[in-house]
Design a protein around this motif. Structure first.
Motif, PDB file in Angstrom:
ATOM      1  N   SER A  15       0.948  -1.050   0.010  1.00  0.00           N
ATOM      2  CA  SER A  15      -0.036   0.016   0.197  1.00  0.00           C
ATOM      3  C   SER A  15       0.874   1.257  -0.006  1.00  0.00           C
ATOM      4  O   SER A  15       1.380   2.036   0.974  1.00  0.00           O
ATOM      5  CB  SER A  15      -0.972   0.014   1.307  1.00  0.00           C
ATOM      6  OG  SER A  15      -1.719   1.258   1.248  1.00  0.00           O
ATOM      7  N   THR A  18       0.584   4.786   1.899  1.00  0.00           N
ATOM      8  CA  THR A  18       0.648   4.486   3.353  1.00  0.00           C
ATOM      9  C   THR A  18       2.218   4.454   3.825  1.00  0.00           C
ATOM     10  O   THR A  18       2.353   4.950   5.016  1.00  0.00           O
ATOM     11  CB  THR A  18      -0.019   3.248   3.915  1.00  0.00           C
ATOM     12  OG1 THR A  18      -1.400   3.251   3.240  1.00  0.00           O
ATOM     13  CG2 THR A  18      -0.262   3.359   5.359  1.00  0.00           C
ATOM     14  N   PRO A  92       1.746  -1.262   6.151  1.00  0.00           N
ATOM     15  CA  PRO A  92       0.359  -1.688   6.107  1.00  0.00           C
ATOM     16  C   PRO A  92       0.386  -2.941   5.413  1.00  0.00           C
ATOM     17  O   PRO A  92       1.132  -3.557   5.034  1.00  0.00           O
ATOM     18  CB  PRO A  92       0.081  -0.749   4.819  1.00  0.00           C
ATOM     19  CG  PRO A  92       1.331  -0.568   3.993  1.00  0.00           C
ATOM     20  CD  PRO A  92       2.354  -0.360   5.178  1.00  0.00           C
ATOM     21  N   THR A  94      -1.976  -5.143   3.023  1.00  0.00           N
ATOM     22  CA  THR A  94      -2.855  -4.976   1.897  1.00  0.00           C
ATOM     23  C   THR A  94      -3.832  -6.195   1.819  1.00  0.00           C
ATOM     24  O   THR A  94      -3.815  -7.310   2.457  1.00  0.00           O
ATOM     25  CB  THR A  94      -2.029  -5.135   0.438  1.00  0.00           C
ATOM     26  OG1 THR A  94      -1.360  -6.580   0.420  1.00  0.00           O
ATOM     27  CG2 THR A  94      -1.141  -3.972   0.611  1.00  0.00           C
ATOM     28  N   THR A 129      -4.975  -1.938   5.256  1.00  0.00           N
ATOM     29  CA  THR A 129      -5.471  -0.825   4.385  1.00  0.00           C
ATOM     30  C   THR A 129      -5.823  -1.460   2.902  1.00  0.00           C
ATOM     31  O   THR A 129      -4.965  -1.966   2.027  1.00  0.00           O
ATOM     32  CB  THR A 129      -4.600   0.126   4.172  1.00  0.00           C
ATOM     33  OG1 THR A 129      -5.072   0.979   3.235  1.00  0.00           O
ATOM     34  CG2 THR A 129      -3.195  -0.200   3.963  1.00  0.00           C
ATOM     35  N   THR A 130      -7.089  -1.620   2.689  1.00  0.00           N
ATOM     36  CA  THR A 130      -7.615  -2.335   1.443  1.00  0.00           C
ATOM     37  C   THR A 130      -8.956  -1.942   1.232  1.00  0.00           C
ATOM     38  O   THR A 130      -9.894  -1.751   1.618  1.00  0.00           O
ATOM     39  CB  THR A 130      -7.663  -4.027   1.886  1.00  0.00           C
ATOM     40  OG1 THR A 130      -8.147  -4.760   0.513  1.00  0.00           O
ATOM     41  CG2 THR A 130      -8.335  -4.435   2.813  1.00  0.00           C
ATOM     42  N   ASN A 131      -9.170  -1.869   0.022  1.00  0.00           N
ATOM     43  CA  ASN A 131     -10.239  -1.352  -0.817  1.00  0.00           C
ATOM     44  C   ASN A 131     -11.523  -2.506  -0.867  1.00  0.00           C
ATOM     45  O   ASN A 131     -12.493  -2.146  -0.892  1.00  0.00           O
ATOM     46  CB  ASN A 131     -10.163  -1.071  -2.373  1.00  0.00           C
ATOM     47  CG  ASN A 131      -9.373   0.191  -2.130  1.00  0.00           C
ATOM     48  OD1 ASN A 131      -9.530   1.278  -1.318  1.00  0.00           O
ATOM     49  ND2 ASN A 131      -8.707   0.487  -3.447  1.00  0.00           N
ATOM     50  N   SER A 166     -13.991  -0.269   1.438  1.00  0.00           N
ATOM     51  CA  SER A 166     -12.820  -0.077   1.968  1.00  0.00           C
ATOM     52  C   SER A 166     -12.530   0.216   3.582  1.00  0.00           C
ATOM     53  O   SER A 166     -13.362   0.630   4.102  1.00  0.00           O
ATOM     54  CB  SER A 166     -12.330   1.227   1.154  1.00  0.00           C
ATOM     55  OG  SER A 166     -10.968   1.608   1.695  1.00  0.00           O
ATOM     56  N   SER A 168      -9.421   1.114   6.393  1.00  0.00           N
ATOM     57  CA  SER A 168      -8.067   1.574   6.793  1.00  0.00           C
ATOM     58  C   SER A 168      -7.937   1.831   8.029  1.00  0.00           C
ATOM     59  O   SER A 168      -8.742   2.203   9.172  1.00  0.00           O
ATOM     60  CB  SER A 168      -7.544   2.754   5.974  1.00  0.00           C
ATOM     61  OG  SER A 168      -7.378   2.835   4.569  1.00  0.00           O
TER      62      SER A 168
END
Length: 201
Positions: A15, A18, A92, A94, A129-131, A166, A168
């Protein structure tokens, strides 16, 4: 609590936006007396993005940690049996790496260090942190939330209207979450309200 004489593994996955937020956290851990061993994935090591060049990120990480970066699986494996970590942080984390971790796929040095830490029944702390945490990856998040010795930095929806799946981590809570994980506890609340101030975009 300080981190004096604590050996902390710190894994970075891809990520890229980040990464600049991570280096000051590593420096603060070292100021509190920790030894920080950095681990990175191949994506972090070699991929240039609009957020910066890979070589610059690697150089800054090595300077922040004041320790050689672990970039291969063979170099990561000894941090289980021979050089155990007190806590392993992935920040982070992912969605891709979260999926691999939840399904026991160990194909990079960050995940090897995580596996080695869990082998020793020591805490693994995740800052995701991922969509797609609330999409296809939701099942993997559920697996990790219910796994022994795995803890989370509190997280929230960083853009719920445009990116409803998402999530985070609130990186302001990473150090307190690490303190709690070392005591075998999950910092609460684990789900924090959306805020442009304390949740990464």
């Amino acid at each position: 609590m300080t981190f004096k004489n604590k050996r902390i593994g710190f894994g970075l996955t891809g990520s890229h936006h980040t990464l600049p937020h991570i280096f000051p956290i590593i420096e603060e851990l070292i100021e509190q007396g920790a030894e920080v061993i950095p681990f990175i994935t191949e994506i972090v090591q070699y991929t240039d993005t609009k957020h910066g060049k890979a070589a610059d990120n690697v150089k800054r990480l090595e300077k922040a940690a004041n320790h050689p970066i672990i970039t291969t699986i063979p170099d990561a494996e000894p941090y289980g049996p021979d050089k155990p970590l007190d806590v392993m942080v992935i920040a982070p984390l992912t969605g891709n790496s979260m999926s691999k971790l939840a399904n026991a796929h160990t194909d990079n040095p960050v995940l090897m260090a995580a596996k080695s830490t869990l082998r020793n029944e020591h805490p693994l702390l995740l800052a995701l942190t991922t969509n797609d945490a609330l999409g296809l990856n939701a099942k993997n998040l559920a697996v990790l939330l219910n796994a022994k010795h795995i803890y989370f930095v509190p997280f929230g929806q960083d853009n719920p209207h445009q990116k409803p799946s998402s999530l985070s981590a609130n990186l302001d809570q990473l150090i307190p979450a690490a303190e709690a994980a070392l005591k075998g506890k999950q910092i609460q609340p684990i789900i924090v309200p959306y805020s442009t101030k304390n949740v990464l975009k």
